[in-house]
Design a protein around this motif. Structure first.
Motif, PDB file in Angstrom:
ATOM      1  N   LEU A  24      -8.585  -3.184   4.549  1.00 55.95           N
ATOM      2  CA  LEU A  24      -7.745  -4.173   3.877  1.00 55.95           C
ATOM      3  C   LEU A  24      -8.259  -5.575   4.147  1.00 55.95           C
ATOM      4  O   LEU A  24      -8.760  -5.867   5.239  1.00 55.95           O
ATOM      5  N   ILE A  68      -8.510  -3.779  -1.315  1.00 57.48           N
ATOM      6  CA  ILE A  68      -8.302  -2.501  -0.631  1.00 57.48           C
ATOM      7  C   ILE A  68      -9.489  -1.593  -0.929  1.00 57.48           C
ATOM      8  O   ILE A  68      -9.877  -1.421  -2.086  1.00 57.48           O
ATOM      9  N   ILE A 124       0.831  -1.209   0.000  1.00 55.45           N
ATOM     10  CA  ILE A 124       0.000   0.000   0.000  1.00 55.45           C
ATOM     11  C   ILE A 124       0.866   1.259   0.000  1.00 55.45           C
ATOM     12  O   ILE A 124       0.472   2.285  -0.556  1.00 55.45           O
ATOM     13  N   VAL A 174      -5.341  -9.180  -2.714  1.00 54.19           N
ATOM     14  CA  VAL A 174      -5.376  -8.068  -1.772  1.00 54.19           C
ATOM     15  C   VAL A 174      -6.529  -7.148  -2.168  1.00 54.19           C
ATOM     16  O   VAL A 174      -6.532  -6.587  -3.269  1.00 54.19           O
TER      17      VAL A 174
END
Length: 374
Positions: A126, A142, A115, A140
């Motif tokens: 997250l 976000i 990030i 991932v």
């Protein structure tokens, strides 16, 4: 002999020159050879090289890099003996950022490194902890903080959220939808900056009851004992009642529709009964000097009713001498008419004489006293 010596000297001189060149070459070879520590993705090795730049060392070691890889120092940098080179190769990472999925090449070791590499705020939502090893995370997800506007229950507020979708936003804000409520955007809609969401409350479960009167009917009966200009209510009419039930549709608390679902009579009306006369009224009797009519009784009628022998005052007293119905019937007036005002003046006086014979002028106390009869 001289020539032989000369040739020998030339040969020796040539050999010396060759040896000298070999020595200088060996010195140059040894001087240009370098020992470099090359670390690739944490694996270190020693590399001997004649190269002058980092790229030369990588080429000699068979290590290929591209623009996504991290090389320290830079590939164009000069390298010296005893130097070190570190290479971190970029790896594909599946990333979903604010609802948009893509594959990125990253040299980050942890989610936090990723990030930071992407320039994303650390207070974003997250799918994995910041210290998680990026190699162990398959995807991932976000969601960055966004300012959204929510209108619900008559109030509009701005909220900062990391919810990924409208459905997640509703859960986050603890907004419960009724079965008929409407959203301005589907639950699957990704949440973006300055999103405007309106929840319209629709209530179809409310009912209302309204009571309405039912007019009574009038039943008319002809009565030959009554004069044709007379009418008597023998039973008072009573209005009925009906109850109507409506199903309502409320939008944000305001009624927009209503539908009649039940209509029932809760009280039946009672019809009014009226008797109307059919008997022709006789011509008024001419005045005479009869003392019964023109004298005391006439004066008493003048005091009681203004001399109107046909009056129905509506207060329970009838005729010129203002009989009530019980007195009239008790004195035998019923043989003339049901009520006093329906009888002639002479018939009323005849009945009054019967009443006076039993109780005297006290049946008309006020007017009798006024006329000096008491």
């Amino acid at each position: 002999m001289a020539n032989a010596l000369k040739n020998r000297w030339v040969k020796i001189t040539g050999q010396v020159i060759v040896m000298t060149a070999l020595v200088f070459g060996l010195v140059a070879f040894v001087g240009n050879n370098k020992s470099v520590t090359l670390t690739v993705d944490g694996q270190a090795s020693n590399v001997s090289t004649f190269g002058t730049t980092v790229q030369d060392v990588l080429d000699e070691a068979g290590v290929q890099v591209d623009g996504y890889d991290e090389v320290t120092p830079a590939v164009a940098s000069e390298i010296s003996n005893g130097g070190s080179i570190q290479v971190i190769t970029a790896k594909p990472v599946k990333l979903t950022l604010d609802g948009a999925s893509k594959i990125v090449q990253s040299t980050s070791a942890t989610v936090k490194d990723l990030i930071n590499e992407l320039g994303v705020e650390e207070d974003s939502d997250l799918s994995a902890p910041l210290d998680a090893d990026l190699a162990s995370v398959s995807n991932v997800v976000i969601s960055t903080p966004k300012t959204v506007t929510i209108t619900v229950d008559g109030k509009t507020k701005d909220k900062i959220t990391t919810a990924a979708t409208v459905g997640d936003l509703l859960t986050e804000q603890k907004i419960t939808l009724g079965k008929d409520d409407e959203l301005s955007k589907p639950k699957s809609t990704p949440v973006k900056e300055k999103l405007k969401l309106k929840i319209t409350r629709i209530d179809r479960d409310q009912k209302i009851e309204i009571t309405e009167p039912i007019a009574f009917e009038t039943e008319t009966k002809k009565d030959s004992s009554m004069y044709e200009d007379e009418k008597v209510v023998t039973r008072t009419g009573i209005a009925g009642e009906r109850t109507k039930t409506y199903a309502l549709v409320l939008v944000d608390g305001k009624e927009t529709e209503r539908e009649l679902v039940k209509d029932r009579v809760t009280t039946e009306p009672v019809s009014e009964k009226v008797s109307v006369g059919t008997k022709e009224r006789p011509e008024p009797e001419p005045k005479t000097d009869n003392t019964n009519v023109g004298g005391t009784w006439q004066a008493l009628a003048q005091c009681e009713s203004g001399g109107n022998w046909s009056i129905n005052s509506g207060n329970g007293y009838y005729g010129g001498l203002q009989f009530n119905q019980s007195s009239w019937l008790g004195a035998g007036g019923g043989k003339y008419a049901p009520l006093p005002h329906m009888a002639s003046a002479a018939e009323q006086i005849a009945t009054a004489e019967v009443l006076r014979s039993n109780g005297g002028w006290g049946h008309w106390p006020a007017c009798a006293a006024k006329l000096g009869l008491l």
